[in-house]
Scaffold this motif. Sequence first.
Motif, PDB file in Angstrom:
ATOM      1  N   GLY A  91      14.618 -46.656  -3.101  1.00  0.00           N
ATOM      2  CA  GLY A  91      15.406 -47.633  -2.342  1.00  0.00           C
ATOM      3  C   GLY A  91      15.201 -47.423  -0.854  1.00  0.00           C
ATOM      4  O   GLY A  91      14.479 -46.512  -0.430  1.00  0.00           O
ATOM      5  N   LYS A  92      15.858 -48.236  -0.062  1.00  0.00           N
ATOM      6  CA  LYS A  92      15.756 -48.106   1.397  1.00  0.00           C
ATOM      7  C   LYS A  92      17.059 -48.585   2.030  1.00  0.00           C
ATOM      8  O   LYS A  92      17.586 -49.644   1.664  1.00  0.00           O
ATOM      9  N   LEU A  93      17.569 -47.787   2.991  1.00  0.00           N
ATOM     10  CA  LEU A  93      18.794 -48.118   3.712  1.00  0.00           C
ATOM     11  C   LEU A  93      18.452 -48.484   5.148  1.00  0.00           C
ATOM     12  O   LEU A  93      17.817 -47.712   5.861  1.00  0.00           O
ATOM     13  N   ARG A  99      25.184 -47.711 -14.871  1.00  0.00           N
ATOM     14  CA  ARG A  99      26.121 -48.404 -15.767  1.00  0.00           C
ATOM     15  C   ARG A  99      25.425 -48.662 -17.096  1.00  0.00           C
ATOM     16  O   ARG A  99      24.481 -49.435 -17.169  1.00  0.00           O
ATOM     17  N   LYS A 100      25.889 -47.971 -18.115  1.00  0.00           N
ATOM     18  CA  LYS A 100      25.309 -48.116 -19.448  1.00  0.00           C
ATOM     19  C   LYS A 100      25.449 -49.555 -19.933  1.00  0.00           C
ATOM     20  O   LYS A 100      26.445 -50.226 -19.643  1.00  0.00           O
ATOM     21  N   LYS A 101      24.467 -50.034 -20.653  1.00  0.00           N
ATOM     22  CA  LYS A 101      24.493 -51.400 -21.172  1.00  0.00           C
ATOM     23  C   LYS A 101      25.774 -51.639 -21.966  1.00  0.00           C
ATOM     24  O   LYS A 101      26.131 -50.872 -22.855  1.00  0.00           O
ATOM     25  N   GLY A 102      26.514 -52.688 -21.593  1.00  0.00           N
ATOM     26  CA  GLY A 102      27.768 -53.010 -22.264  1.00  0.00           C
ATOM     27  C   GLY A 102      28.993 -52.441 -21.583  1.00  0.00           C
ATOM     28  O   GLY A 102      30.119 -52.861 -21.873  1.00  0.00           O
ATOM     29  N   ALA A 103      28.787 -51.485 -20.658  1.00  0.00           N
ATOM     30  CA  ALA A 103      29.915 -50.882 -19.938  1.00  0.00           C
ATOM     31  C   ALA A 103      30.332 -51.772 -18.767  1.00  0.00           C
ATOM     32  O   ALA A 103      29.560 -52.603 -18.291  1.00  0.00           O
ATOM     33  N   LYS A 104      31.559 -51.569 -18.274  1.00  0.00           N
ATOM     34  CA  LYS A 104      32.078 -52.384 -17.182  1.00  0.00           C
ATOM     35  C   LYS A 104      31.926 -51.731 -15.815  1.00  0.00           C
ATOM     36  O   LYS A 104      31.902 -52.432 -14.795  1.00  0.00           O
ATOM     37  N   SER A 105      31.864 -50.417 -15.763  1.00  0.00           N
ATOM     38  CA  SER A 105      31.847 -49.740 -14.468  1.00  0.00           C
ATOM     39  C   SER A 105      30.663 -48.783 -14.326  1.00  0.00           C
ATOM     40  O   SER A 105      30.069 -48.346 -15.314  1.00  0.00           O
ATOM     41  N   PHE A 106      30.353 -48.455 -13.056  1.00  0.00           N
ATOM     42  CA  PHE A 106      29.281 -47.514 -12.739  1.00  0.00           C
ATOM     43  C   PHE A 106      29.839 -46.092 -12.641  1.00  0.00           C
ATOM     44  O   PHE A 106      30.999 -45.898 -12.289  1.00  0.00           O
ATOM     45  N   THR A 107      28.996 -45.120 -12.922  1.00  0.00           N
ATOM     46  CA  THR A 107      29.329 -43.718 -12.706  1.00  0.00           C
ATOM     47  C   THR A 107      28.258 -43.107 -11.809  1.00  0.00           C
ATOM     48  O   THR A 107      27.095 -43.522 -11.841  1.00  0.00           O
ATOM     49  N   THR A 108      28.649 -42.132 -11.007  1.00  0.00           N
ATOM     50  CA  THR A 108      27.707 -41.488 -10.101  1.00  0.00           C
ATOM     51  C   THR A 108      26.862 -40.464 -10.853  1.00  0.00           C
ATOM     52  O   THR A 108      27.396 -39.608 -11.572  1.00  0.00           O
ATOM     53  N   VAL A 109      25.560 -40.555 -10.687  1.00  0.00           N
ATOM     54  CA  VAL A 109      24.627 -39.639 -11.346  1.00  0.00           C
ATOM     55  C   VAL A 109      24.265 -38.489 -10.410  1.00  0.00           C
ATOM     56  O   VAL A 109      24.242 -37.333 -10.803  1.00  0.00           O
ATOM     57  N   LYS A 110      23.972 -38.815  -9.150  1.00  0.00           N
ATOM     58  CA  LYS A 110      23.637 -37.795  -8.163  1.00  0.00           C
ATOM     59  C   LYS A 110      23.733 -38.400  -6.769  1.00  0.00           C
ATOM     60  O   LYS A 110      23.866 -39.621  -6.612  1.00  0.00           O
ATOM     61  N   THR A 111      23.694 -37.547  -5.759  1.00  0.00           N
ATOM     62  CA  THR A 111      23.705 -37.990  -4.368  1.00  0.00           C
ATOM     63  C   THR A 111      22.390 -37.586  -3.712  1.00  0.00           C
ATOM     64  O   THR A 111      21.954 -36.427  -3.852  1.00  0.00           O
ATOM     65  N   VAL A 112      21.770 -38.535  -3.022  1.00  0.00           N
ATOM     66  CA  VAL A 112      20.463 -38.319  -2.391  1.00  0.00           C
ATOM     67  C   VAL A 112      20.556 -38.696  -0.927  1.00  0.00           C
ATOM     68  O   VAL A 112      21.237 -39.660  -0.566  1.00  0.00           O
ATOM     69  N   LYS A 113      19.855 -37.956  -0.047  1.00  0.00           N
ATOM     70  CA  LYS A 113      19.830 -38.280   1.376  1.00  0.00           C
ATOM     71  C   LYS A 113      18.613 -39.127   1.719  1.00  0.00           C
ATOM     72  O   LYS A 113      17.520 -38.906   1.206  1.00  0.00           O
ATOM     73  N   THR A 114      18.825 -40.087   2.618  1.00  0.00           N
ATOM     74  CA  THR A 114      17.706 -40.906   3.061  1.00  0.00           C
ATOM     75  C   THR A 114      16.794 -40.092   3.986  1.00  0.00           C
ATOM     76  O   THR A 114      17.239 -39.181   4.681  1.00  0.00           O
ATOM     77  N   SER A 115      15.512 -40.445   3.998  1.00  0.00           N
ATOM     78  CA  SER A 115      14.560 -39.825   4.911  1.00  0.00           C
ATOM     79  C   SER A 115      14.766 -40.408   6.301  1.00  0.00           C
ATOM     80  O   SER A 115      15.605 -41.297   6.505  1.00  0.00           O
ATOM     81  N   LYS A 116      13.988 -39.954   7.281  1.00  0.00           N
ATOM     82  CA  LYS A 116      14.083 -40.495   8.633  1.00  0.00           C
ATOM     83  C   LYS A 116      13.814 -41.989   8.653  1.00  0.00           C
ATOM     84  O   LYS A 116      14.333 -42.718   9.502  1.00  0.00           O
ATOM     85  N   SER A 117      12.998 -42.442   7.719  1.00  0.00           N
ATOM     86  CA  SER A 117      12.652 -43.869   7.651  1.00  0.00           C
ATOM     87  C   SER A 117      13.606 -44.657   6.762  1.00  0.00           C
ATOM     88  O   SER A 117      13.378 -45.833   6.476  1.00  0.00           O
ATOM     89  N   GLY A 118      14.693 -43.989   6.313  1.00  0.00           N
ATOM     90  CA  GLY A 118      15.695 -44.674   5.510  1.00  0.00           C
ATOM     91  C   GLY A 118      15.375 -44.767   4.031  1.00  0.00           C
ATOM     92  O   GLY A 118      16.113 -45.389   3.268  1.00  0.00           O
ATOM     93  N   ASP A 119      14.274 -44.120   3.603  1.00  0.00           N
ATOM     94  CA  ASP A 119      13.843 -44.227   2.207  1.00  0.00           C
ATOM     95  C   ASP A 119      14.620 -43.293   1.286  1.00  0.00           C
ATOM     96  O   ASP A 119      15.023 -42.191   1.680  1.00  0.00           O
ATOM     97  N   LEU A 120      14.778 -43.725   0.040  1.00  0.00           N
ATOM     98  CA  LEU A 120      15.439 -42.954  -1.010  1.00  0.00           C
ATOM     99  C   LEU A 120      14.496 -42.823  -2.197  1.00  0.00           C
ATOM    100  O   LEU A 120      13.795 -43.783  -2.550  1.00  0.00           O
ATOM    101  N   LYS A 121      14.480 -41.638  -2.801  1.00  0.00           N
ATOM    102  CA  LYS A 121      13.652 -41.452  -3.992  1.00  0.00           C
ATOM    103  C   LYS A 121      14.179 -40.284  -4.806  1.00  0.00           C
ATOM    104  O   LYS A 121      14.499 -39.227  -4.269  1.00  0.00           O
ATOM    105  N   THR A 122      14.283 -40.482  -6.120  1.00  0.00           N
ATOM    106  CA  THR A 122      14.692 -39.407  -7.014  1.00  0.00           C
ATOM    107  C   THR A 122      14.137 -39.687  -8.403  1.00  0.00           C
ATOM    108  O   THR A 122      13.772 -40.828  -8.718  1.00  0.00           O
ATOM    109  N   THR A 123      14.073 -38.657  -9.225  1.00  0.00           N
ATOM    110  CA  THR A 123      13.600 -38.810 -10.595  1.00  0.00           C
ATOM    111  C   THR A 123      14.620 -38.227 -11.568  1.00  0.00           C
ATOM    112  O   THR A 123      15.405 -37.337 -11.213  1.00  0.00           O
TER     113      THR A 123
END
Length: 255
Positions: free
Chosen positions: A171-173, A199-223
């Motif tokens: 992603g990018k911020l 958000r699991k298929k069929g579920a109504k709400s999201f849950t947090t999986v992890k927190t990631v910091k953006t790079s200097k260029s605002g980019d996000l990446k995780t596996t």
Amino acid sequence: MRTRASLAVFAVAGITALTGLTATSAHASGSGDTKITKVVVNGGKNVVIGTSGAKTFTVAVTAQDNSGIKRADINIQGPSSGFFQPTKAVKCTPAGKAATCTATFTVDPRVDLYTNALAGVWYVDTWVDAKDGDFYTTEKAASFKLQREGKLTVNASPEPVKKGKTLTVTGKLTRAHWDVFGDNKWVAHGNQSVKLEFRKKGAKSFTTVKTVKTSKSGDLKTTLKASVDGDWRWNFAGYSSHAAVASGVDFVDVK
């Protein structure tokens, strides 16, 4: 009508409605029993401003006096000598001994916002006159925030993905940048903590999986390992001068 301080200026945003205000407010004074009981900016929502397009919002000040309320002056002031006056005449709607006086403001980032330093905490200045000559005035009837708008993207791949295989979410911020010449643009928002949500298929709400910091260029990446079908998104909480923003969702089919 609009006025400018120095190069131009005001800005306006997010909003904290305050109630039960008294003469203990900073820089407040008055005569008689006139008092402000409520202030609501932009319906209680933050005023978030991007790089183009004028933003119009209201400031509603409710005051009371045993003789009734006659009129009110309402202005807004903030950091970097920011100051703004209503774009329309303040209108007061009586309700017995009280009245709600509403001011309309319009902020165009290409004209009124010449520096990012205008983002942050702002204050409502008001002077209320009662019908019997009493009055109440304060430079800080309420506080609110002017926030720079943000944008956030998301992409999860591969799609579809086999169960147990690696899924990469990127992603990018970016955030609004205000320029003195009106050449506003979207710029990277680096070194910011952003939540990856699922958000699991069929579920109504999201849950947090992890927190990631953006790079200097605002980019996000995780596996992570793919397990079940569902939607992925990034969610940035924002802070005083920057608005919260969530990305769209990317559905991933897990085979």
